[in-house]
Design an enzyme around this catalytic site. Structure first.
Site, mmCIF file in Angstrom:
data_model
loop_
_atom_site.group_PDB
_atom_site.id
_atom_site.type_symbol
_atom_site.label_atom_id
_atom_site.label_comp_id
_atom_site.label_asym_id
_atom_site.label_seq_id
_atom_site.Cartn_x
_atom_site.Cartn_y
_atom_site.Cartn_z
ATOM 1 N N GLY A 9 85.511 12.671 45.932
ATOM 2 C CA GLY A 9 85.226 14.173 46.534
ATOM 3 C C GLY A 9 83.687 14.437 46.882
ATOM 4 O O GLY A 9 83.374 14.866 48.012
ATOM 5 N N THR A 10 82.741 13.700 46.026
ATOM 6 C CA THR A 10 81.206 13.823 46.121
ATOM 7 C C THR A 10 80.966 13.264 47.401
ATOM 8 O O THR A 10 80.275 13.845 48.533
ATOM 9 C CB THR A 10 80.551 12.983 45.125
ATOM 10 O OG1 THR A 10 80.996 13.707 43.800
ATOM 11 C CG2 THR A 10 79.036 13.095 45.342
ATOM 12 N N ASN A 28 85.448 24.797 39.902
ATOM 13 C CA ASN A 28 85.784 23.924 38.801
ATOM 14 C C ASN A 28 85.579 24.403 37.350
ATOM 15 O O ASN A 28 86.090 23.963 36.383
ATOM 16 C CB ASN A 28 85.041 22.754 39.047
ATOM 17 C CG ASN A 28 83.534 22.842 39.324
ATOM 18 O OD1 ASN A 28 83.069 23.418 40.198
ATOM 19 N ND2 ASN A 28 82.847 22.466 38.359
ATOM 20 N N SER A 33 89.783 15.234 46.391
ATOM 21 C CA SER A 33 89.450 14.384 45.330
ATOM 22 C C SER A 33 90.527 13.796 44.737
ATOM 23 O O SER A 33 91.308 14.676 44.068
ATOM 24 C CB SER A 33 88.562 14.611 44.445
ATOM 25 O OG SER A 33 88.238 13.614 43.399
ATOM 26 N N CYS A 82 75.107 18.760 30.075
ATOM 27 C CA CYS A 82 74.725 18.163 29.084
ATOM 28 C C CYS A 82 74.852 16.461 29.395
ATOM 29 O O CYS A 82 74.103 15.893 28.990
ATOM 30 C CB CYS A 82 75.440 18.261 27.797
ATOM 31 S SG CYS A 82 77.275 18.389 28.082
HETATM 32 N N1 PLP Z 1 83.848 19.288 43.775
HETATM 33 C C1 PLP Z 1 84.406 19.948 42.786
HETATM 34 C C2 PLP Z 1 84.750 21.309 42.747
HETATM 35 C C3 PLP Z 1 84.739 19.160 41.642
HETATM 36 O O1 PLP Z 1 85.282 19.608 40.592
HETATM 37 C C4 PLP Z 1 84.299 17.651 41.532
HETATM 38 C C5 PLP Z 1 84.565 16.899 40.440
HETATM 39 O O2 PLP Z 1 84.585 17.371 39.331
HETATM 40 C C6 PLP Z 1 84.099 17.242 42.745
HETATM 41 C C7 PLP Z 1 83.582 18.166 43.890
HETATM 42 C C8 PLP Z 1 83.461 15.745 42.797
HETATM 43 O O3 PLP Z 1 84.510 14.995 43.119
HETATM 44 P P1 PLP Z 1 84.306 13.197 42.798
HETATM 45 O O4 PLP Z 1 84.549 13.621 41.308
HETATM 46 O O5 PLP Z 1 85.654 12.883 43.429
HETATM 47 O O6 PLP Z 1 83.222 12.958 43.264
#
Ligand code: PLP
Length: 394
Positions: free
Chosen positions: A73-74, A159, A207, A334
């Site tokens: 997702g990143t 999140n 993701s 953290c």
């Molecule tokens: N965006 C949101 C809202 C998330 O909660 C996360 C993961 O915690 C990500 C992006 C990142 O996804 P990934 O872990 O697949 O890089």
């Protein structure tokens, strides 16, 4: 499967669905062909990827040709932001996002701003505020748009606090102003209805590991016609937009897991919402001086519970929970060892202490009421112990 621990961190990651693993296994063993190969095991791997592409597209009402697999997702968020900026330089370099985005959006914007300050290409970013439940105002968004705005990036669901934005309405505002709209839907896809149909969403991040697929695989939906530069250059994979030999097994696992999540979505949404409400009520009843962070009802993710506990640090609760085999998380960074208070809770207008004392309990497919009973057998006791030691408590 009997869990050796209490797991309340499904928003961080979820266990791999056994059926997704079954679907993946052949691609770790005998089906090892390179999807770019012209021979049969290569063609089979390509077919498997395209089957997963159809499964992902179906889940969000997209055309399969609009789904591009990524490594996370990143990565998809990085691609959306940097790719649109690069392709839109002739128009401008102003981006609008919010103060409560995941770091995979906020830190990308901050890095671009830093590079611009150090003599790189110009970029300006507006970080929209949110109200005390985490909602972005449509009026604030409309007012922030400028002639040089090239991208609006607003997450579908948060999140940390679970707030679900009125994304279709916000995308409409972007469209009316001729601005590309991206949404980070990582916490939403698979769990609540998400569709790009009848909307003006141009880009949407997914993701896999948030809905029972393996970690390290994601996707970016790119609406046909959206101007965006390639993520990686090299081979012709992902239609020349994201080069690199595909992670076939994980992509197959992601398609399978999402298809299962979609088939169970309505029942899981109802089950987890009821479970969430039970946990919220039980915490409020058993523990004094707590604040529920985020929105209520159907504008909150079904599995998200986030409380601040007056007078104590979130981390100290997490440590005590961990010593008792219970997994939850706090909004504080953290993991980066900086102990910064949660930027999300701070953006709600909450005092520092409330941001420092927040804990997220996130429910998922394997969550049970027995787990909630087990949590409630220890949590009030821990809070009382920590408050007895806290210099902040009377
Ligand atoms: N965006 C949101 C809202 C998330 O909660 C996360 C993961 O915690 C990500 C992006 C990142 O996804 P990934 O872990 O697949 O890089």
């Amino acid at each position: 499967m009997q869990k050796p621990f209490l797991y309340f961190d499904n928003a961080a990651t979820t266990p791999l669905h056994p059926k997704a693993l079954d679907a993946m296994m052949p691609y770790f063993t005998e089906q090892y062909g390179n999807p770019s190969g012209i021979y049969s095991i290569g063609r089979d791997a390509k077919k498997a990827i395209n089957n997963a592409r159809e499964q992902v597209a179906a889940a969000i009402g997209a055309n399969p040709t609009e789904i591009f697999f990524t490594g996370s997702g990143t990565e998809a968020n990085n691609w959306a932001i940097k790719g649109v900026l690069e392709a839109s330089r002739a128009k401008g370099s102003h981006i609008i996002t919010t103060q409560i985005e995941h770091h995979a959006v906020i830190y990308v914007c901050e890095e671009l701003e830093k590079q611009a300050k150090n003599g790189g290409s110009p970029v300006e970013v507006t970080y929209l505020p949110v109200d005390n439940q985490g909602f972005v105002s449509a009026d604030d968004l409309a007012a922030a748009i400028r002639p040089d705005t090239v991208l609006i990036s607003i997450m579908w669901a948060n999140n940390e606090i679970g707030t679900i934005q009125p994304i279709v309405e916000l995308a409409e505002i972007a469209h009316k102003n001729g601005v590309i709209f991206h949404t980070d839907a990582v916490q939403a896809v698979g769990h609540i209805p998400v569709s790009v149909q009848d909307s003006h969403i141009n880009l949407l991040t997914i993701s896999g590991h948030k809905f029972g697929a393996p970690k390290g695989v994601g996707a970016l939906y790119i609406r046909k016609g959206t101007k965006i530069a390639a993520m990686l250059n090299g081979g012709a994979q992902e239609r020349n937009r994201r080069a690199g030999t595909e992670n076939v097994a994980s992509i197959v696992g992601m398609g399978a897991a999402l298809q299962i999540a979609m088939s169970e979505q309505a029942s899981e949404l109802a089950r987890l919402t009821a479970m969430r409400e039970t946990l919220i009520e039980r915490i409020k009843k058993a523990i004094p001086k707590v604040t529920l962070n985020g929105a209520t009802g159907d504008r909150r993710l079904p599995g998200n519970v986030n409380f601040s506990f007056d007078y104590i640090e979130g981390e100290s609760i997490l440590l005590l929970l961990d010593m008792n085999n219970c997994c939850a998380s706090s909004g504080s960074a953290c993991s980066s060892s900086s102990l910064e208070p949660s930027h999300v809770i701070m953006a709600l207008g909450a005092p520092h202490e409330q941001a420092h004392s927040s804990i997220r309990f996130s429910l998922g497919r394997l969550s049970t009421y027995e787990e909630i009973d087990a949590l409630m057998a220890i949590l009030p006791k821990f809070i009382e112990q920590l408050r007895a030691m806290s210099p902040l408590a009377e």
